[in-house]
Design a protein around this motif. Structure first.
Motif, PDB file in Angstrom:
ATOM      1  N   PRO A 313       1.084  -1.595   0.256  1.00 18.14           N
ATOM      2  CA  PRO A 313      -0.003  -0.104  -0.397  1.00 18.14           C
ATOM      3  C   PRO A 313       0.737   0.680   0.238  1.00 18.14           C
ATOM      4  O   PRO A 313      -0.022   2.253  -0.045  1.00 18.14           O
ATOM      5  CB  PRO A 313      -0.637  -0.322   1.141  1.00 18.14           C
ATOM      6  N   VAL A 314       2.397   1.654   1.089  1.00 16.21           N
ATOM      7  CA  VAL A 314       2.825   2.442   0.816  1.00 16.21           C
ATOM      8  C   VAL A 314       3.389   2.739  -0.742  1.00 16.21           C
ATOM      9  O   VAL A 314       3.584   3.794  -0.854  1.00 16.21           O
ATOM     10  CB  VAL A 314       3.257   2.757   2.074  1.00 16.21           C
ATOM     11  N   VAL A 315       4.009   1.677  -0.931  1.00 14.78           N
ATOM     12  CA  VAL A 315       3.996   1.863  -2.377  1.00 14.78           C
ATOM     13  C   VAL A 315       3.182   1.904  -3.540  1.00 14.78           C
ATOM     14  O   VAL A 315       3.649   3.668  -4.650  1.00 14.78           O
ATOM     15  CB  VAL A 315       4.620   0.017  -3.198  1.00 14.78           C
ATOM     16  N   ASP A 316       2.539   2.016  -3.503  1.00 10.92           N
ATOM     17  CA  ASP A 316       1.248   2.551  -4.310  1.00 10.92           C
ATOM     18  C   ASP A 316       0.759   3.738  -4.526  1.00 10.92           C
ATOM     19  O   ASP A 316       0.612   4.837  -5.210  1.00 10.92           O
ATOM     20  CB  ASP A 316      -0.101   1.136  -3.720  1.00 10.92           C
ATOM     21  N   ASN A 330       9.097  13.056   0.371  1.00  5.21           N
ATOM     22  CA  ASN A 330      11.181  12.381   0.129  1.00  5.21           C
ATOM     23  C   ASN A 330      11.176  11.257   0.144  1.00  5.21           C
ATOM     24  O   ASN A 330      11.458  10.573   0.048  1.00  5.21           O
ATOM     25  CB  ASN A 330      12.191  13.689   0.260  1.00  5.21           C
ATOM     26  N   ARG A 331      10.204  11.282   1.843  1.00  8.77           N
ATOM     27  CA  ARG A 331      10.519   9.704   2.242  1.00  8.77           C
ATOM     28  C   ARG A 331       9.410   8.295   1.867  1.00  8.77           C
ATOM     29  O   ARG A 331      10.109   7.424   1.125  1.00  8.77           O
ATOM     30  CB  ARG A 331       9.739   9.505   3.783  1.00  8.77           C
ATOM     31  N   ALA A 332       8.665   9.012   0.690  1.00 10.66           N
ATOM     32  CA  ALA A 332       8.516   8.596  -0.139  1.00 10.66           C
ATOM     33  C   ALA A 332       8.637   8.008  -1.656  1.00 10.66           C
ATOM     34  O   ALA A 332       8.932   6.641  -2.369  1.00 10.66           O
ATOM     35  CB  ALA A 332       6.531   8.780  -0.913  1.00 10.66           C
ATOM     36  N   ARG A 333      10.129   8.640  -1.677  1.00  8.45           N
ATOM     37  CA  ARG A 333      10.553   8.673  -3.560  1.00  8.45           C
ATOM     38  C   ARG A 333      11.302   7.144  -2.766  1.00  8.45           C
ATOM     39  O   ARG A 333      11.542   6.532  -3.275  1.00  8.45           O
ATOM     40  CB  ARG A 333      11.208   9.773  -3.197  1.00  8.45           C
ATOM     41  N   MET A 334      11.614   7.663  -1.512  1.00  6.84           N
ATOM     42  CA  MET A 334      13.110   6.463  -0.937  1.00  6.84           C
ATOM     43  C   MET A 334      12.430   5.621  -0.907  1.00  6.84           C
ATOM     44  O   MET A 334      12.808   4.185  -1.707  1.00  6.84           O
ATOM     45  CB  MET A 334      13.133   7.043   0.669  1.00  6.84           C
ATOM     46  N   ILE A 335      11.020   5.136  -0.149  1.00  5.33           N
ATOM     47  CA  ILE A 335      10.399   3.275  -0.517  1.00  5.33           C
ATOM     48  C   ILE A 335      10.485   3.046  -1.594  1.00  5.33           C
ATOM     49  O   ILE A 335      11.053   2.069  -1.963  1.00  5.33           O
ATOM     50  CB  ILE A 335       9.001   3.685   0.292  1.00  5.33           C
ATOM     51  N   VAL A 336       9.784   3.951  -2.777  1.00  3.58           N
ATOM     52  CA  VAL A 336       9.594   2.902  -4.135  1.00  3.58           C
ATOM     53  C   VAL A 336      11.438   3.129  -4.808  1.00  3.58           C
ATOM     54  O   VAL A 336      10.727   2.073  -5.232  1.00  3.58           O
ATOM     55  CB  VAL A 336       8.028   3.837  -4.634  1.00  3.58           C
ATOM     56  N   ALA A 337      11.705   3.681  -4.634  1.00  3.37           N
ATOM     57  CA  ALA A 337      13.352   3.574  -5.234  1.00  3.37           C
ATOM     58  C   ALA A 337      13.760   2.893  -4.381  1.00  3.37           C
ATOM     59  O   ALA A 337      14.672   1.453  -5.515  1.00  3.37           O
ATOM     60  CB  ALA A 337      14.155   4.873  -4.704  1.00  3.37           C
ATOM     61  N   PRO A 389       9.066  -2.234   3.107  1.00  2.00           N
ATOM     62  CA  PRO A 389       7.857  -0.833   2.864  1.00  2.00           C
ATOM     63  C   PRO A 389       6.730  -1.169   4.023  1.00  2.00           C
ATOM     64  O   PRO A 389       6.075  -0.337   3.953  1.00  2.00           O
ATOM     65  CB  PRO A 389       6.776  -1.285   1.207  1.00  2.00           C
ATOM     66  N   VAL A 390       6.730  -2.314   4.635  1.00  2.00           N
ATOM     67  CA  VAL A 390       5.055  -2.518   5.415  1.00  2.00           C
ATOM     68  C   VAL A 390       6.162  -1.834   6.521  1.00  2.00           C
ATOM     69  O   VAL A 390       5.290  -1.374   7.237  1.00  2.00           O
ATOM     70  CB  VAL A 390       5.228  -4.168   5.957  1.00  2.00           C
ATOM     71  N   VAL A 391       7.195  -2.336   7.286  1.00  2.00           N
ATOM     72  CA  VAL A 391       8.260  -1.139   8.404  1.00  2.00           C
ATOM     73  C   VAL A 391       7.829  -0.043   7.840  1.00  2.00           C
ATOM     74  O   VAL A 391       7.683   1.374   8.727  1.00  2.00           O
ATOM     75  CB  VAL A 391       9.244  -2.079   8.390  1.00  2.00           C
ATOM     76  N   GLN A 392       8.207   0.108   6.780  1.00  2.00           N
ATOM     77  CA  GLN A 392       8.084   2.039   6.359  1.00  2.00           C
ATOM     78  C   GLN A 392       6.505   2.776   7.090  1.00  2.00           C
ATOM     79  O   GLN A 392       6.857   3.680   7.520  1.00  2.00           O
ATOM     80  CB  GLN A 392       8.528   2.463   5.466  1.00  2.00           C
TER      81      GLN A 392
END
Length: 455
Positions: A313-316, A330-337, A389-392
């Motif tokens: 979910p957080v990636v999507d 920016n945190r989301a950019r790091m997660i998806v990258a 991604p779950v932990v993030q």
């Protein structure tokens, strides 16, 4: 009467613009010139979101110049050819321009200098216009740039800044032919994201003032909180030069809160990446530090990632926000990258290209080198870290509000359970119309570690 030419590139502002200021001082009359660069489109750097934002920037710049008795002269084509034509038509003695850091900018500058000198004119390149500290201004002994951020930040923080320049009171422009200021449609902005911000210096300055008054104090505690949306959102205005990064830092340093200190540190990261790319232009497309990765190719996985249908979910949520706003946290950019480059082990360049197609703040230095940082091929001193991604999601969106905002299929899932919808009862899960996880995280981690020779 001498005439000078100010060539606008990534410095679309009147306040604290050394290029325009120097041109005004050098000539009784000044040609403020912007060339819609055909080379940018040919090189694949043009994108609808940035084109739409650029149109607002140019309209605002023209309006600001007209309020000072001038106007923006617009041409379209090759920057070097058009600049030389305008300089000849106005009999400009000097051309002033901001220094760039990309290979493309370096080549353009070299061509422009040679062409102007052949015509008896001078090129004046101004550093520290798009950055706080000029690339190459600080470097470790015997090297041309810092490869690690912390020692760079110490030197950067100690560097005495130049004075913030006032905007010119008047800009007298000679008679020179130009095109009308282009609209978003003229610049090829069809298909731009529906949630784009308004471009231009006035809007950027309004947002900066509001941020420093009402947001920056809590930046240190909230900057990673995805649902809070508590970052400055000034990145597009910095990318296009609607705001002077030096003025932003100077004004932020007037606030002694931990939030302001953390915010200034982020602006130093921006300068850090610019000085790396200035020293190593090939890092825009080649590994800064190769790990000899044999990247996987799976079109279905990549399509799921870019569309925001990975089942995480957080990636999507982040990828859907990117599509709607041309921006994401920016945190989301790091997660998806991390998810693309390490969990799926896809080439970071594919992700970087996708970001540059969508980001309104799509800056080559920051985009490419942040992607390399997350892929472990850049300047990160822990190149093999993998963001779960779950932990993030649980850590930076603990209540799940960010996910529910951007993934409507999960709007009815309460609290942090939204980050692991596959654990919901089967009867509930079947009604969500949300995909199962694209990969098993444990298996993907083992695959990545084996590929990097870590086991």
């Amino acid at each position: 009467m001498p005439v000078a030419l100010a060539l606008f590139t990534s410095d679309l502002r009147l306040h604290d613009n050394p290029v325009l200021r120097a041109a005004v001082r050098a000539g009784d009359r000044v040609v403020p010139l912007f060339v819609v660069d055909s080379g940018v489109a040919a090189a694949g750097f043009a994108a609808p979101n940035r084109s739409a934002f650029l149109a607002g920037c140019l309209a605002d710049l023209d309006e600001g110049l007209r309020a000072r008795g001038g106007r923006l002269v617009v041409r379209r084509g090759d920057v070097v050819e058009e600049t030389c034509r305008v300089a000849a038509a106005a009999d400009a003695v000097e051309v002033h321009v901001a220094g760039g850091v990309s290979g493309y900018a370096h080549r353009r500058e070299e061509r422009l200098r040679a062409a102007l000198e052949a015509d008896g004119r001078r090129l004046r390149v101004h550093d520290a216009v798009v950055t706080v500290v000029a690339p190459g201004e600080v470097a470790p002994a015997g090297k041309d740039h810092f490869a690690v951020f912390t020692p760079y930040f110490r030197r950067w923080s100690a560097e005495p800044p130049r004075a913030v320049a006032d905007p010119p009171r008047r800009v007298d422009v000679p008679e020179v032919d130009g095109l009308p200021v282009p609209s978003a449609a003229d610049l090829g902005a069809d298909g731009a994201a529906p949630g784009l911000p308004r471009g231009g210096e006035r809007e950027g300055r309004r947002r900066l003032t509001a941020w420093l008054r009402n947001g920056v104090d809590r930046y240190a505690e909230l900057h990673d909180d995805l649902a809070a949306d508590a970052t400055s959102r000034l990145s597009a205005y910095l990318h296009f030069g609607c705001l002077s990064p030096l003025e932003v830092v100077t004004r932020a340093r007037g606030n002694d809160s931990p939030g302001a200190e953390a915010f200034v540190r982020q602006l130093a990261w921006r300068d850090f990446h610019h000085q790396v790319l200035a020293a190593r232009p090939r890092a825009a497309a080649a590994d800064y530090r190769t790990r000899h990765d044999r990247w996987r190719r799976d079109a279905g996985e990549f399509d799921a990632w870019r569309a925001g249908y990975t089942g995480y979910p957080v990636v999507d949520a982040a990828m859907r926000q990117l599509a709607h706003e041309g921006w994401t946290h920016n945190r989301a950019r790091m997660i998806v990258a991390s998810f693309l480059a390490k969990t799926l082990h896809h080439d970071w360049r594919e992700g970087a290209r996708h970001f540059l197609r969508h980001l309104v703040d799509g800056d080559l230095a920051n985009n490419q080198l942040n992607w390399q940082w997350m892929a472990g091929t850049g300047t990160d001193t822990r190149p093999n870290r993998v963001l779960n991604p779950v932990v993030q999601g649980r850590r930076f969106d603990p209540g799940g509000d960010y996910v529910r905002r951007w993934v409507p299929e999960l709007a009815g899932v309460p609290g942090p359970a939204v980050h692991e919808p596959w654990k919901l009862p089967a009867a509930v899960r079947s009604g969500l119309r949300y995909p199962e996880p694209l990969v098993d995280l444990a298996e993907a981690l083992a695959r990545f570690r084996a590929a990097r020779g870590l086991d």
